[in-house]
Design a protein around this motif. Structure first.
Motif, PDB file in Angstrom:
ATOM      1  N   ASN A 143       0.880  -1.097   0.008  1.00 47.22           N
ATOM      2  CA  ASN A 143       0.132  -0.003  -0.014  1.00 47.22           C
ATOM      3  C   ASN A 143       0.891   1.479  -0.191  1.00 47.22           C
ATOM      4  N   ILE A 145       0.218   4.226   0.506  1.00 48.49           N
ATOM      5  CA  ILE A 145       0.318   5.317   1.626  1.00 48.49           C
ATOM      6  C   ILE A 145       0.978   4.981   2.897  1.00 48.49           C
ATOM      7  N   LYS A 303      -0.882  11.709  -3.797  1.00 53.03           N
ATOM      8  CA  LYS A 303      -2.137  12.217  -4.433  1.00 53.03           C
ATOM      9  C   LYS A 303      -3.011  11.008  -4.966  1.00 53.03           C
ATOM     10  N   ARG A 304      -4.257  10.968  -4.286  1.00 55.35           N
ATOM     11  CA  ARG A 304      -4.879   9.863  -4.785  1.00 55.35           C
ATOM     12  C   ARG A 304      -6.305  10.606  -5.765  1.00 55.35           C
TER      13      ARG A 304
END
Ligand SMILES: Nc1nc2c(c(=O)[nH]1)N[C@H]1C(S)=C(S)[C@@H](COP(=O)(O)O)O[C@H]1N2
Ligand SMILES: [Mo]
Length: 411
Positions: A143, A145, A303-304
């Protein structure tokens, strides 16, 4: 004020005759644990005086064995294993440090914390077991993040030998014990590591278990008790341990004099520390401290779509300026921090057999002696810092936390 920290090129007498006697140490580093392997931390006030980024020579060291003699030119990172998704045995990757250095990279600051931070306070309740390092499988890294990185630089320099030259993994927000040093192999597997230390260290067992009972019931293998993430914590660094203030004619002349309380706080999962509070009356009322959070100006942002997701991986500093007379009827100063998920710290410590993850309110006792117009204040920390005798045999590990900028291979 930052002390001169350049004098690092000496061999510590504690290292003579050990496999680590080729590593120079900063003379101010305080030995924790046994003579060998080397475990050390900077004195708390010296650490804080350096500011937000800890210089490499004062960065806490937690080693469970000798520092390996590795070389940039010959070191390899092997990536192998089994891809569960595609049911494939992966073709192993064999990367040199030069290969790794060529990957795109980024720099950001991360605070590392050993799960044994503030362990000494729990040892005051009852001696806990000495700890050892383990390794763990990390599927978490898929992931983006979570900002998992392979780091080869620390504060813009190649990693020092103690801190994993030439390569380490960094898992922000995780306890230090899961952050493998001297990384040479990553194996992708669908099974949890079967290493002894994976089960027998870095766990918070329920308080009723001592080592014998834990062994008898095989409680080490209960997945409920593993620690991966940090917990929220805060510490008072000023007033320092045994700090002493003598005020002459205080009641006549000096009653507007101010005092600056200081300390640090951190939390888990990239959350932001939102506030830190001080109590002078055993938690009945709380005063809001001022936060100093250099990281807020440049958080790591993913940034998603159109949503930027900031993460905060560093410690925050706090301070509170109060009139000295506030200490007159105060027996104890306590601190607690809060984060963006409304997490805060428990009032009381909970003893556990490995002495891990202590995050109860940090308390500094104030002993006040009034003699006529003389007013004496002596500040007492919950534990004696480090190893004041200068010997190398203190087993009460209390390893702290430090922050650095790490240069990352973004692979
Ligand atoms: N190979 C290896 N990795 C290790 C360790 C170790 O002893 N050997 N100690 C772990 C522990 S318990 C901590 S807290 C951190 C400490 O990292 P540092 O010494 O660079 O501060 O490294 C972790 N990774
Ligand atoms: Mo640790």
């Amino acid at each position: 004020m930052a002390t001169n920290i350049t004098n690092t090129n000496s061999i510590d007498p504690c290292d003579v005759g050990t496999p680590d006697d080729w590593i120079s140490r900063h003379p101010e580093m305080v030995h924790l644990s046994k003579k060998y392997p080397f475990n050390a931390e900077s004195p708390l006030s010296l650490l804080i005086d350096q500011g937000f980024i800890t210089p490499n020579p004062l960065y806490y060291v937690r080693n469970h064995g000798p520092v390996p003699k590795l070389h940039w030119d010959t070191h390899r990172l092997i990536v192998d294993g089994y891809d569960d998704l595609f049911l494939l045995i992966l073709k192993p990757l064999n990367l040199s440090m030069n290969n790794i250095e060529k990957f795109p990279y980024k720099k950001f600051s991360v605070t590392l914390v050993c799960a044994g931070n503030r362990k000494k306070e729990l040892n005051m309740i009852k001696q806990s077991k000495e700890s050892n390092w383990d390794s763990a499988a990390v599927k978490w890294c898929l992931n983006d993040i979570n900002d998992i990185i392979l780091a080869y630089k620390m504060n813009c320099e190649r990693l020092p030998p103690n801190h994993s030259y030439p390569l380490r993994v960094i898992i922000p927000g995780y306890i230090g014990g899961r952050i493998v040093k001297w990384l040479s192999r990553i194996t992708i597997s669908n099974k949890e590591s079967n290493s002894y230390y994976h089960y027998h260290d870095n766990r918070v067992l329920p308080s009723e278990y001592n080592v014998d009972q834990a062994n008898k019931k095989n409680i080490w293998y209960n997945p409920n008790y593993i620690i991966n993430y940090l917990n929220i914590n805060s510490v008072i660094t000023s007033s320092a341990y045994n700090e002493y203030i003598l005020l002459l004619n205080f009641f006549n002349n000096n009653n507007n004099q101010m005092y600056n309380l200081k300390g640090y706080a951190y939390t888990d999962s990239g959350n932001k520390i939102t506030h830190v509070e001080i109590s002078l009356d055993d938690g009945k009322t709380w005063i809001l401290a001022k936060l100093n959070q250099p990281e807020l100006d440049h958080p790591v942002v993913l940034k998603r779509g159109i949503n930027p997701i900031p993460r905060y991986w560093c410690w925050s500093f706090w301070s509170l300026t109060i009139p000295l007379y506030s200490f007159i009827r105060c027996e104890e100063i306590s601190v607690r921090a809060w984060d963006a998920t409304q997490n805060t710290q428990p009032r009381n410590p909970t003893w556990n057999v490995l002495g891990m993850m202590n995050n109860s309110h940090f308390r500094v006792k104030i002993n006040t002696i009034v003699q006529g117009s003389e007013f004496h204040l002596i500040f007492e920390h919950p534990i004696q810092p480090g190893n004041l005798s200068g010997e190398c045999n203190d087993v009460n590990t209390s390893i702290t936390t430090s922050c650095s900028v790490l240069e990352i291979s973004d692979s």
